[in-house]
Design a protein around this motif. Structure first.
Motif, PDB file in Angstrom:
ATOM      1  N   ILE A  16      48.959   4.975 -37.002  1.00 28.52           N
ATOM      2  CA  ILE A  16      49.070   6.351 -37.485  1.00 28.52           C
ATOM      3  C   ILE A  16      49.797   7.151 -36.415  1.00 28.52           C
ATOM      4  O   ILE A  16      49.332   7.232 -35.265  1.00 28.52           O
ATOM      5  CB  ILE A  16      47.688   6.958 -37.748  1.00 28.52           C
ATOM      6  N   ALA A  17      50.957   7.703 -36.781  1.00 23.71           N
ATOM      7  CA  ALA A  17      51.705   8.521 -35.823  1.00 23.71           C
ATOM      8  C   ALA A  17      50.849   9.710 -35.391  1.00 23.71           C
ATOM      9  O   ALA A  17      50.133  10.302 -36.207  1.00 23.71           O
ATOM     10  CB  ALA A  17      53.012   9.003 -36.442  1.00 23.71           C
ATOM     11  N   THR A  18      50.906  10.077 -34.122  1.00 25.79           N
ATOM     12  CA  THR A  18      50.042  11.125 -33.604  1.00 25.79           C
ATOM     13  C   THR A  18      50.729  11.889 -32.489  1.00 25.79           C
ATOM     14  O   THR A  18      51.675  11.387 -31.861  1.00 25.79           O
ATOM     15  CB  THR A  18      48.724  10.518 -33.078  1.00 25.79           C
ATOM     16  N   GLU A  19      50.257  13.087 -32.263  1.00 23.39           N
ATOM     17  CA  GLU A  19      50.712  13.839 -31.105  1.00 23.39           C
ATOM     18  C   GLU A  19      50.054  13.251 -29.864  1.00 23.39           C
ATOM     19  O   GLU A  19      49.035  12.559 -29.942  1.00 23.39           O
ATOM     20  CB  GLU A  19      50.351  15.315 -31.249  1.00 23.39           C
ATOM     21  N   SER A  20      50.615  13.564 -28.717  1.00 24.08           N
ATOM     22  CA  SER A  20      50.043  13.130 -27.448  1.00 24.08           C
ATOM     23  C   SER A  20      50.224  14.246 -26.428  1.00 24.08           C
ATOM     24  O   SER A  20      50.944  15.219 -26.678  1.00 24.08           O
ATOM     25  CB  SER A  20      50.728  11.848 -26.963  1.00 24.08           C
ATOM     26  N   VAL A  21      49.568  14.107 -25.300  1.00 17.66           N
ATOM     27  CA  VAL A  21      49.725  15.077 -24.219  1.00 17.66           C
ATOM     28  C   VAL A  21      50.080  14.325 -22.942  1.00 17.66           C
ATOM     29  O   VAL A  21      49.697  13.158 -22.758  1.00 17.66           O
ATOM     30  CB  VAL A  21      48.445  15.910 -24.003  1.00 17.66           C
ATOM     31  N   GLU A  47      52.135   9.046 -19.710  1.00 20.11           N
ATOM     32  CA  GLU A  47      53.032   9.330 -18.587  1.00 20.11           C
ATOM     33  C   GLU A  47      54.351   8.653 -18.898  1.00 20.11           C
ATOM     34  O   GLU A  47      54.390   7.420 -19.040  1.00 20.11           O
ATOM     35  CB  GLU A  47      52.464   8.800 -17.265  1.00 20.11           C
ATOM     36  N   GLN A  48      55.402   9.427 -19.055  1.00 17.93           N
ATOM     37  CA  GLN A  48      56.721   8.896 -19.399  1.00 17.93           C
ATOM     38  C   GLN A  48      56.646   8.005 -20.651  1.00 17.93           C
ATOM     39  O   GLN A  48      57.150   6.889 -20.676  1.00 17.93           O
ATOM     40  CB  GLN A  48      57.325   8.119 -18.224  1.00 17.93           C
ATOM     41  N   GLN A  49      55.990   8.528 -21.671  1.00 18.55           N
ATOM     42  CA  GLN A  49      55.864   7.889 -22.990  1.00 18.55           C
ATOM     43  C   GLN A  49      54.938   6.677 -23.010  1.00 18.55           C
ATOM     44  O   GLN A  49      54.715   6.090 -24.067  1.00 18.55           O
ATOM     45  CB  GLN A  49      57.243   7.478 -23.547  1.00 18.55           C
ATOM     46  N   ARG A  50      54.399   6.312 -21.864  1.00 17.43           N
ATOM     47  CA  ARG A  50      53.496   5.147 -21.823  1.00 17.43           C
ATOM     48  C   ARG A  50      52.056   5.626 -21.762  1.00 17.43           C
ATOM     49  O   ARG A  50      51.711   6.460 -20.922  1.00 17.43           O
ATOM     50  CB  ARG A  50      53.816   4.240 -20.637  1.00 17.43           C
ATOM     51  N   PRO A  51      51.221   5.154 -22.644  1.00 15.55           N
ATOM     52  CA  PRO A  51      49.844   5.634 -22.708  1.00 15.55           C
ATOM     53  C   PRO A  51      49.019   5.181 -21.497  1.00 15.55           C
ATOM     54  O   PRO A  51      49.140   4.040 -21.044  1.00 15.55           O
ATOM     55  CB  PRO A  51      49.302   5.001 -23.990  1.00 15.55           C
ATOM     56  N   ILE A  52      48.223   6.125 -20.985  1.00 13.73           N
ATOM     57  CA  ILE A  52      47.336   5.792 -19.858  1.00 13.73           C
ATOM     58  C   ILE A  52      45.877   6.086 -20.177  1.00 13.73           C
ATOM     59  O   ILE A  52      44.987   5.721 -19.408  1.00 13.73           O
ATOM     60  CB  ILE A  52      47.748   6.564 -18.593  1.00 13.73           C
ATOM     61  N   THR A 117      51.204   0.376 -29.276  1.00 12.58           N
ATOM     62  CA  THR A 117      52.460   0.617 -28.577  1.00 12.58           C
ATOM     63  C   THR A 117      53.599  -0.172 -29.209  1.00 12.58           C
ATOM     64  O   THR A 117      53.375  -1.164 -29.912  1.00 12.58           O
ATOM     65  CB  THR A 117      52.341   0.231 -27.090  1.00 12.58           C
ATOM     66  N   ASP A 118      54.805   0.276 -28.915  1.00 13.51           N
ATOM     67  CA  ASP A 118      56.027  -0.420 -29.324  1.00 13.51           C
ATOM     68  C   ASP A 118      56.853  -0.639 -28.060  1.00 13.51           C
ATOM     69  O   ASP A 118      57.408   0.313 -27.511  1.00 13.51           O
ATOM     70  CB  ASP A 118      56.792   0.419 -30.338  1.00 13.51           C
ATOM     71  N   ASP A 119      56.870  -1.877 -27.584  1.00 17.58           N
ATOM     72  CA  ASP A 119      57.566  -2.200 -26.334  1.00 17.58           C
ATOM     73  C   ASP A 119      57.056  -1.338 -25.183  1.00 17.58           C
ATOM     74  O   ASP A 119      57.824  -0.863 -24.350  1.00 17.58           O
ATOM     75  CB  ASP A 119      59.071  -2.016 -26.510  1.00 17.58           C
ATOM     76  N   GLY A 120      55.757  -1.120 -25.155  1.00 18.46           N
ATOM     77  CA  GLY A 120      55.121  -0.385 -24.067  1.00 18.46           C
ATOM     78  C   GLY A 120      55.016   1.094 -24.290  1.00 18.46           C
ATOM     79  O   GLY A 120      54.209   1.775 -23.647  1.00 18.46           O
ATOM     80  N   ALA A 121      55.824   1.659 -25.174  1.00 21.35           N
ATOM     81  CA  ALA A 121      55.791   3.096 -25.442  1.00 21.35           C
ATOM     82  C   ALA A 121      54.798   3.398 -26.552  1.00 21.35           C
ATOM     83  O   ALA A 121      54.536   2.569 -27.428  1.00 21.35           O
ATOM     84  CB  ALA A 121      57.173   3.589 -25.828  1.00 21.35           C
ATOM     85  N   LEU A 122      54.242   4.611 -26.516  1.00 23.43           N
ATOM     86  CA  LEU A 122      53.271   5.010 -27.528  1.00 23.43           C
ATOM     87  C   LEU A 122      53.897   4.995 -28.918  1.00 23.43           C
ATOM     88  O   LEU A 122      54.950   5.596 -29.146  1.00 23.43           O
ATOM     89  CB  LEU A 122      52.740   6.409 -27.201  1.00 23.43           C
ATOM     90  N   ALA A 123      53.236   4.318 -29.847  1.00 28.59           N
ATOM     91  CA  ALA A 123      53.664   4.326 -31.243  1.00 28.59           C
ATOM     92  C   ALA A 123      52.694   5.121 -32.106  1.00 28.59           C
ATOM     93  O   ALA A 123      53.091   5.776 -33.064  1.00 28.59           O
ATOM     94  CB  ALA A 123      53.781   2.903 -31.777  1.00 28.59           C
TER      95      ALA A 123
END
Length: 398
Positions: A16-21, A47-52, A117-123
């Motif tokens: 499910i696509a979502t907002e992030s901070v 951080e830089q599109q990667r979820p922490i 994730t998609d290739d490490g980035a938040l999906a």
């Protein structure tokens, strides 16, 4: 974001696509998001599109509702209330692997969700309820396919028995063969074949029921067919020995450590038309006979040694018994599915005594009526108890 296409059973199907901070966003910013988006249950931190991390709405709102938390934490980084070790999975992960990962991650992954994730980035995010629904649907489909396969296996198993049914009807007009697998397929089988000058019959109860039992019937019936080709039908005891050796060899139960300990109980019969003699050999199955003018039921118990098992010696010799059958005698063989069925007022086995009483009560009726009476009495005895085993019996008059 455009997501790549994967096969249906992967984590992306739950995404499910979502907002992030960002990690430096304040708790006031998170509070504003949760206030505006009442449908948002979890908020990824990146951080830089990667979820922490992942902030649970319920936990966050509960904390921020406490006295002085606005003043103390409002302007601080949102990482203060985030789960620093959320479940993070790649979108291409299979649903099966995702399920194991979610279970390992514990209750929080099912309650608060997980990050995809998609290739490490938040999906996006996924949630436990979605995962459980998908798993349930997949399991239902697998069960449907399995049941379809078992239903077809039943067609095959019944087809293998069809020739014996036709031969029996053409040879013994007063006979009945009952075969009721406990499940769709079963571990009991029978064989009947007319040969020059007589006929041969076999009743067998293989280890197991359902699919495992059905596999054993294929092994045992194939071994019997091979033994009949090599030895002929006239020596039932020798045939049992040949089948036993074949099962031990096929299942590696002749000395090698396979973990298998399977086999069968059986009764083999050979009738010679010229001498009107009946030769019987049994392996833990008995032949019962009600002769005209006699008050009781005679039994030939056969040997107390099973066929094929690890503990059965490879060279064990079963023995034949020649049965004198006065005209009008009723003969009966059953597997233990009838005798061991639990029921009655005290939840005990049906047993040989009740079986003998039914045979004596129906001694003058056709074999089909004997069978019907036994089935009716057995069903009444069983009552609400579940069926314990496959049920097979053979009754006939010569």
């Amino acid at each position: 974001m455009h997501l790549p296409r994967y096969r249906s059973s992967v984590a992306f199907d739950l995404c499910i696509a979502t907002e992030s901070v960002q990690a430096d966003a304040s708790n006031f910013a998170v509070l504003e998001l949760f206030t505006e988006r009442r449908d948002m249950m979890s908020l990824p931190v990146t951080e830089q599109q990667r979820p922490i991390g992942l902030i649970s709405r319920n936990i966050f709102m509960s904390q921020m509702s406490k006295p002085f938390y606005h003043e103390v934490y409002g302007k601080k980084s949102c990482i203060a209330f985030m789960d620093k070790e959320p479940l993070i999975v790649d979108g291409a992960m299979s649903i099966e692997d995702l399920t194991f990962r979610a279970v390992e991650a514990g209750e929080k992954a099912l309650a608060d969700g997980f990050i995809i994730t998609d290739d490490g980035a938040l999906a996006g995010v996924g949630f436990g309820l979605q995962l459980m629904n998908v798993v349930a649907t997949m399991q239902a489909e697998k069960n449907r396919q399995i049941m379809h396969s078992i239903d077809y296996a039943s067609v095959i198993q019944r087809a293998l028995l069809r020739t014996s049914n036709a031969e029996l009807r053409a040879t013994l007009p007063d006979a009945h063969l009952e075969w009721q697998p406990r499940d769709v397929v079963g571990g009991d089988f029978y064989f009947f074949e007319r040969h020059a000058g007589g006929w041969f019959a076999a009743i067998a109860d293989c280890t197991g029921h359902g699919v495992p039992g059905a596999f054993m019937t294929l092994i045992a019936s194939s071994a019997l067919s091979q033994a009949l080709r090599e030895l002929g039908p006239h020596d039932p005891a020798a045939l049992i020995g040949a089948v036993s050796r074949a099962i031990k060899t096929l299942l590696g139960q002749d000395g090698s450590a396979t973990g298998s300990n399977d086999g069968m109980d059986c009764a083999f019969l050979c009738h010679d038309d010229a001498s009107a003699s009946l030769r019987f050999a049994g392996a833990k199955l008995a032949l019962h006979m009600v002769a005209p003018g006699e008050d009781g039921v005679r039994a030939c118990d056969g040997a107390r040694m099973g066929v094929g098992y690890v503990d059965t010696p490879a060279g064990y010799c079963w023995y034949n018994e020649t049965i004198n059958t006065p005209p009008g005698s009723l003969l009966f063989i059953t597997t233990d599915g009838l005798l061991d069925q639990i029921g009655g007022a005290r939840d005990i086995a049906y047993g040989k005594r009740r079986m003998r009483e039914q045979l004596l009560a129906q001694r003058a009726t056709p074999a089909s009526e004997v069978a019907a009476a036994l089935l009716q009495d057995s069903a009444a005895w069983q009552g609400k108890q579940p069926r314990r085993d496959d049920l097979t019996f053979f009754c006939f008059r010569l």
